[in-house]
Design a protein around this motif. Structure first.
Motif, PDB file in Angstrom:
ATOM      1  N   SER A 189       0.860  -1.182   0.000  1.00 19.82           N
ATOM      2  CA  SER A 189       0.000   0.000   0.000  1.00 19.82           C
ATOM      3  C   SER A 189       0.896   1.232   0.000  1.00 19.82           C
ATOM      4  O   SER A 189       2.011   1.195   0.527  1.00 19.82           O
ATOM      5  N   THR A 190       0.407   2.293  -0.619  1.00 20.43           N
ATOM      6  CA  THR A 190       1.264   3.458  -0.834  1.00 20.43           C
ATOM      7  C   THR A 190       0.602   4.762  -0.417  1.00 20.43           C
ATOM      8  O   THR A 190      -0.608   4.820  -0.193  1.00 20.43           O
ATOM      9  N   SER A 191       1.432   5.802  -0.396  1.00 18.21           N
ATOM     10  CA  SER A 191       0.963   7.145  -0.080  1.00 18.21           C
ATOM     11  C   SER A 191       0.567   7.908  -1.337  1.00 18.21           C
ATOM     12  O   SER A 191       0.203   9.070  -1.258  1.00 18.21           O
ATOM     13  N   ASP A 216      -3.815   3.319  -4.573  1.00 22.36           N
ATOM     14  CA  ASP A 216      -3.841   2.734  -3.232  1.00 22.36           C
ATOM     15  C   ASP A 216      -2.884   1.560  -3.045  1.00 22.36           C
ATOM     16  O   ASP A 216      -2.260   1.420  -2.006  1.00 22.36           O
ATOM     17  N   ASN A 238      13.250   8.983   7.311  1.00 21.25           N
ATOM     18  CA  ASN A 238      12.635   9.856   6.330  1.00 21.25           C
ATOM     19  C   ASN A 238      13.563  10.996   5.927  1.00 21.25           C
ATOM     20  O   ASN A 238      13.575  11.426   4.779  1.00 21.25           O
ATOM     21  N   THR A 271       6.710   8.309  -3.880  1.00 18.25           N
ATOM     22  CA  THR A 271       5.586   7.634  -3.239  1.00 18.25           C
ATOM     23  C   THR A 271       6.127   6.722  -2.154  1.00 18.25           C
ATOM     24  O   THR A 271       7.010   5.904  -2.421  1.00 18.25           O
ATOM     25  N   TYR A 321       6.065   3.601   0.422  1.00 18.85           N
ATOM     26  CA  TYR A 321       5.413   2.324   0.663  1.00 18.85           C
ATOM     27  C   TYR A 321       5.036   2.269   2.137  1.00 18.85           C
ATOM     28  O   TYR A 321       5.903   2.350   3.005  1.00 18.85           O
ATOM     29  N   PHE A 322       3.746   2.146   2.400  1.00 12.59           N
ATOM     30  CA  PHE A 322       3.300   2.096   3.794  1.00 12.59           C
ATOM     31  C   PHE A 322       3.462   0.707   4.382  1.00 12.59           C
ATOM     32  O   PHE A 322       4.011   0.503   5.445  1.00 12.59           O
TER      33      PHE A 322
END
Lengths: 156, 156
Positions: free
Chosen positions: A101-103, A107, B117, B139, B141-142
DNA sequence: ACTACTATCTAAATAATTTTTAGTTTGCAC
DNA sequence: GTGCAAACTAAAAATTATTTAGATAGTAGT
């Protein structure tokens, strides 16, 4: 329940470095490199594997082995509440080599390896029917320049 | 000059499958699984490694080892003739775990692992100064749901 | 069809590594 | 200090890897 080692020391990092270079390096050789006993090298390495800090895997060259279509698929989900459910469904598909899942404005990111372009098209058609996916954007990888392990020296 | 094996047979695929599961599986165990002699298993596997069809590596869990920022950076290049040159420059950077040229509206995809970060921001600032790069889109990656080897059964 | 050549596989002896076991050292709590 | 637990070391036993020699099959040339 297992106790997970919270911190890694110098020796752990040194072992990880060895294995990043050659996953089949023997305990004996690692021990010699790091000036510890074979038993110590073995205990440490086994614990690192058990704790999931490292896994020794054979990574095949997709192209050489016959995967001619390697692509990145951006997946848009609505309603957002279905994200977890969609992720679980996609992660079970054998073509999927990476899912996160990404920012970003999409999605989920899905990386896919297929034998042919046809198989890739079929894969995209297939996931488009999953409940919650309302759009996909596919980008082909033309040429892979680098595919590496993170450099542990960055952590020091 | 080496002769690269052009085609892989059933036995090769079976060996690759074993190693995808456990890169430290012994020659003896592979041989028993596949009902061939140890010598054969060894010769085949060594050839596969030499030919670059498979490489046995230790893959660390980035998060467990201390990489807290994992991101995807889309890189836009102008003029297009600088693409190869930019790719060579980026591929040398230790933070880069994946680099490929794509068919998308961006030219290069760069996957990056950084300790924090802050390090990620610094990395992006750094590549933005490279000649030929006129835009980047990052982007994060969560959550990584899957990170797997391609399923060789898809090739049959 | 015969021979020579090459590649692959097998099997057995030798060399090396892994695993087990027992014992040492170190740090820490009582 | 004593007791305890975790980590390391070292040496023997079990297992595995490597070497070597030989068997088998396929192929090209005569």
């Amino acid at each position: 329940m297992e106790k997970t080692q919270s911190t890694l020391d110098e020796l752990d990092f040194a072992i990880l470095s060895c294995l990043q270079k050659d996953g089949r390096m023997s305990f004996t050789e690692i021990a010699e490199h790091l000036n510890v006993s074979v038993g110590t090298a073995r205990t440490r390495l086994n614990r690192l594997i058990e704790d999931g800090v490292i896994s020794i895997i054979g990574r095949v060259d997709p192209d050489k082995v016959g995967f001619k279509a390697y692509a990145h698929v951006a997946v848009y989900i609505r309603p957002a509440t279905l994200k977890e459910q969609v992720a679980q469904t996609i992660s079970k598909m054998p073509e999927v080599s990476f899912l996160a899942s990404t920012s970003g404005d999409y999605d989920l990111e899905v990386d896919v390896m297929c034998p042919t372009n046809n198989d890739l098209v079929e894969f995209i058609n297939e996931i488009s029917t999953i409940e919650g996916i309302y759009q996909t954007k596919t980008t082909l990888y033309f040429k892979v320049y680098k595919y590496a392990q993170p450099d542990l020296n960055l952590l020091k």
